[in-house]
Each structure stands twice: as structure tokens, then as C-alpha cells.
Design a protein around this motif. Structure first.
Motif, PDB file in Angstrom:
ATOM      1  N   SER A  72       0.840  -1.199   0.000  1.00 31.70           N
ATOM      2  CA  SER A  72       0.000   0.000   0.000  1.00 31.70           C
ATOM      3  C   SER A  72       0.875   1.248   0.000  1.00 31.70           C
ATOM      4  O   SER A  72       2.061   1.199   0.316  1.00 31.70           O
ATOM      5  CB  SER A  72      -0.927   0.008   1.215  1.00 31.70           C
ATOM      6  OG  SER A  72      -0.183   0.054   2.408  1.00 31.70           O
ATOM      7  N   ARG A  74       2.564   4.746  -1.887  1.00 33.70           N
ATOM      8  CA  ARG A  74       3.343   4.974  -3.105  1.00 33.70           C
ATOM      9  C   ARG A  74       4.786   5.303  -2.723  1.00 33.70           C
ATOM     10  O   ARG A  74       5.244   6.443  -2.870  1.00 33.70           O
ATOM     11  CB  ARG A  74       2.729   6.086  -3.936  1.00 33.70           C
ATOM     12  CG  ARG A  74       1.343   5.707  -4.441  1.00 33.70           C
ATOM     13  CD  ARG A  74       0.808   6.691  -5.435  1.00 33.70           C
ATOM     14  NE  ARG A  74      -0.463   6.263  -5.963  1.00 33.70           N
ATOM     15  CZ  ARG A  74      -0.612   5.448  -7.004  1.00 33.70           C
ATOM     16  NH1 ARG A  74       0.434   4.972  -7.619  1.00 33.70           N
ATOM     17  NH2 ARG A  74      -1.810   5.105  -7.423  1.00 33.70           N
ATOM     18  N   GLU A  89       9.548   5.220  -8.517  1.00 31.90           N
ATOM     19  CA  GLU A  89       8.256   5.526  -7.908  1.00 31.90           C
ATOM     20  C   GLU A  89       7.366   4.300  -8.053  1.00 31.90           C
ATOM     21  O   GLU A  89       7.016   3.912  -9.169  1.00 31.90           O
ATOM     22  CB  GLU A  89       7.652   6.754  -8.575  1.00 31.90           C
ATOM     23  CG  GLU A  89       8.509   7.992  -8.350  1.00 31.90           C
ATOM     24  CD  GLU A  89       7.947   9.247  -8.964  1.00 31.90           C
ATOM     25  OE1 GLU A  89       6.816   9.219  -9.504  1.00 31.90           O
ATOM     26  OE2 GLU A  89       8.640  10.269  -8.913  1.00 31.90           O
ATOM     27  N   GLU A  91       4.035   1.662  -6.773  1.00 32.24           N
ATOM     28  CA  GLU A  91       2.640   1.690  -6.329  1.00 32.24           C
ATOM     29  C   GLU A  91       2.230   0.273  -5.955  1.00 32.24           C
ATOM     30  O   GLU A  91       2.955  -0.693  -6.241  1.00 32.24           O
ATOM     31  CB  GLU A  91       1.742   2.260  -7.417  1.00 32.24           C
ATOM     32  CG  GLU A  91       1.785   1.490  -8.708  1.00 32.24           C
ATOM     33  CD  GLU A  91       0.986   2.186  -9.801  1.00 32.24           C
ATOM     34  OE1 GLU A  91       0.234   1.468 -10.483  1.00 32.24           O
ATOM     35  OE2 GLU A  91       1.108   3.409  -9.973  1.00 32.24           O
ATOM     36  N   ASP A  94       3.509  -3.435  -7.270  1.00 37.13           N
ATOM     37  CA  ASP A  94       4.835  -3.401  -7.886  1.00 37.13           C
ATOM     38  C   ASP A  94       5.844  -4.197  -7.056  1.00 37.13           C
ATOM     39  O   ASP A  94       5.685  -4.364  -5.849  1.00 37.13           O
ATOM     40  CB  ASP A  94       5.353  -1.962  -7.999  1.00 37.13           C
ATOM     41  CG  ASP A  94       4.631  -1.147  -9.053  1.00 37.13           C
ATOM     42  OD1 ASP A  94       3.771  -1.698  -9.772  1.00 37.13           O
ATOM     43  OD2 ASP A  94       4.924   0.072  -9.139  1.00 37.13           O
ATOM     44  N   ALA A 114       3.137   3.982   3.684  1.00 34.14           N
ATOM     45  CA  ALA A 114       3.587   3.021   2.675  1.00 34.14           C
ATOM     46  C   ALA A 114       3.973   1.732   3.398  1.00 34.14           C
ATOM     47  O   ALA A 114       4.723   1.759   4.376  1.00 34.14           O
ATOM     48  CB  ALA A 114       4.784   3.570   1.909  1.00 34.14           C
TER      49      ALA A 114
END
Length: 137
Positions: A72, A74, A89, A91, A94, A114
Motif C-alpha cells: 500500500s 506509493r 516511484e 505503487e 509493484d 507506505a
């Protein structure tokens, strides 16, 4: 006596993770699977939390390979390529691979925490905290 075919599986609930593991400023690591917790010989696995608007300290993981799955938020994974700063970067959904000895940091520029799941090719949480190698953005 237990043979290789009859060892028990181990179940670690998400509520049972331990913070008694290698830590880096700006983040919280929680250990689930390790030599200490389940007797693993080649694997460390856990979860990391980085709060909103927070950046971790620079660090590396010694000679271990690290695989990261973004649950969870970014998060941004920052490392240097020569003199250039590189920013990945990520999300939810990934994956990120961190090779052995590569200094890096995690940043969370977002408004939500995050959370990532980490697996390492070691039964220990190898964490080598470093002085700041380049200024955070």
C-alpha cells in the motif's frame, strides 16, 4: 526425530511480527520469517512501514539480495547511479529488486503510510545504516 519429509510448517500471524530486528531511522521493520523466529536457513521475510511525508536513512543490506512487494502507499526507492540520483516511484502491486551492497533509502512523499513486504536471501535482517550519502529531496 524428524526427517526432511516430516517437519512442520510454521504459521506466523500478521499480529505476531516482531520489531526486534535491524532498524533504520524513518521506517519500522517487522520480522516474520527468520532463523530466529522459525529456524529458516536461507530466508528472511518481513514488512516495512514508512509514514506519510517520511524518508528513511540511507542503508544497504550487505551481501543479501532483497525483493520488495508494495502492499500500500506509493513509496519511492532512491539510489545513486554514479553521480546521478535515481528514483523508482512504486505503487501497490509493484516489485523492486535491491542487489547486494547497494546503498538506498525509502521515501514516502504521500499522505498515506507506505507498507511493503520484504524477502532477503539471508536468515537474518542484514541492515547496514550509513551516513547520508546524498541529500534527500
Amino acid at each position: 526425530m524428524t526427517d526432511e519429509w516430516h517437519r512442520p510448517l510454521r504459521h506466523i500471524r500478521g499480529t505476531e511480527l516482531s520489531g526486534d530486528t535491524g532498524q533504520t531511522s524513518g521506517m519500522t521493520r517487522l520480522e516474520a520469517i527468520s532463523g530466529r523466529t522459525v529456524g529458516s536457513a536461507k530466508l528472511w521475510m518481513g514488512r516495512t512501514h514508512v509514514g506519510p511525508g517520511t524518508s528513511s536513512g540511507d542503508h544497504h543490506h550487505g551481501d543479501t539480495e532483497t525483493a520488495i512487494y508494495v502492499v500500500s502507499g506509493r513509496p519511492v526507492f532512491v539510489f545513486a547511479d554514479g553521480e546521478a540520483e535515481v528514483r523508482i516511484e512504486a505503487e501497490p502491486g509493484d516489485y523492486v529488486f535491491v542487489p547486494p551492497f547497494v546503498p538506498h533509502r525509502e521515501e514516502n512523499p504521500g499522505a498515506d503510510e507506505a507498507v511493503v513486504v520484504i524477502a532477503r536471501s539471508s536468515q537474518e535482517a542484514v541492515v547496514v545504516n550509513l551516513p547520508s550519502l546524498w541529500p534527500p529531496t
